[in-house]
Design an enzyme around this catalytic site. Structure first.
Site, short mmCIF file in Angstrom:
data_model
loop_
_atom_site.label_atom_id
_atom_site.label_comp_id
_atom_site.label_asym_id
_atom_site.label_seq_id
_atom_site.Cartn_x
_atom_site.Cartn_y
_atom_site.Cartn_z
N TYR A 66 0.83 -1.20 0.00
CA TYR A 66 0.00 0.00 0.00
C TYR A 66 0.87 1.25 0.00
O TYR A 66 2.07 1.20 0.26
CB TYR A 66 -0.97 0.01 1.19
CG TYR A 66 -0.34 0.35 2.51
CD1 TYR A 66 -0.31 1.67 2.98
CD2 TYR A 66 0.21 -0.64 3.32
CE1 TYR A 66 0.27 1.99 4.20
CE2 TYR A 66 0.79 -0.32 4.54
CZ TYR A 66 0.81 0.98 4.98
OH TYR A 66 1.39 1.30 6.18
N CYS A 67 0.24 2.37 -0.30
CA CYS A 67 0.90 3.68 -0.28
C CYS A 67 -0.13 4.70 0.21
O CYS A 67 -0.93 4.40 1.07
CB CYS A 67 1.48 4.02 -1.65
SG CYS A 67 0.25 4.11 -2.98
N ARG A 68 -0.12 5.87 -0.38
CA ARG A 68 -1.09 6.90 0.01
C ARG A 68 -2.40 6.72 -0.75
O ARG A 68 -3.47 6.73 -0.18
CB ARG A 68 -0.53 8.31 -0.24
CG ARG A 68 -1.42 9.43 0.28
CD ARG A 68 -0.81 10.79 0.02
NE ARG A 68 -0.82 11.13 -1.39
CZ ARG A 68 -1.86 11.68 -2.03
NH1 ARG A 68 -2.95 11.97 -1.38
NH2 ARG A 68 -1.79 11.95 -3.31
#
Length: 161
Positions: free
Chosen positions: A105-107
């Site tokens: 995941y990231c932003r």
């Protein structure tokens, strides 16, 4: 007449509030019942990702910058920024050796999608993009993950319905 309407709305509201936790638990169980790991890269909903985390069914990797990670991340996530991912292939090799499922995941989900494809090109399997923390409905923490990465990888057990 208005008093009866207020009482009816209040009763309906209370009933709905008490029903949602039960629906959520059933939905999570159902999501995992229908879930199948794939050696091919895939996107998964955050509800499925959360259910897998609860079952220790994958290692969680945050590909954001160290500053973003420090500001708040998913509990138990390891920070391997996408900009430096190639520098960590040696450390990440244990994932490949064990065919360990990985939630990325990231932003927003864009960088984690790119990281997923980058790792797949390097021969990694069972990669899942769970999107970004912008839409994460569960808690975040600022506590750094202390369990050694290799230990976390070895502790993963594939969920089987």
């Amino acid at each position: 007449m208005l008093t009866h309407l207020k009482k009816a709305l209040l009763a309906l509201s209370c009933g709905v509030l008490f029903m949602f936790p039960a629906f959520t638990a059933v939905a999570s169980d159902q999501l995992l019942t229908d879930f199948t790991y794939s050696a091919q890269p895939m996107d998964v909903s955050q509800n499925v990702a959360h259910a897998l985390m609860e079952k220790n069914g994958a290692v969680v990797i945050d590909v954001r910058t160290p500053e973003e990670y420090a500001a708040g991340h998913i509990e138990g996530a390891y920070n391997f920024p996408i900009e430096e991912l190639h520098k960590h292939y040696g450390e990440l090799a244990i994932l490949k050796e064990n065919n360990t499922p990985v939630l990325l995941y990231c932003r927003s989900g864009r960088r984690s999608g790119n990281a997923m494809m980058q790792l797949h090109k390097e021969g990694f399997s069972y990669l899942m993009n769970m999107g970004g923390v912008l839409t994460w409905e569960y808690d975040l923490t600022t506590d750094k993950t202390t369990k050694p990465f290799a230990e976390a990888v070895k502790a993963v057990t594939r969920y089987q319905p």
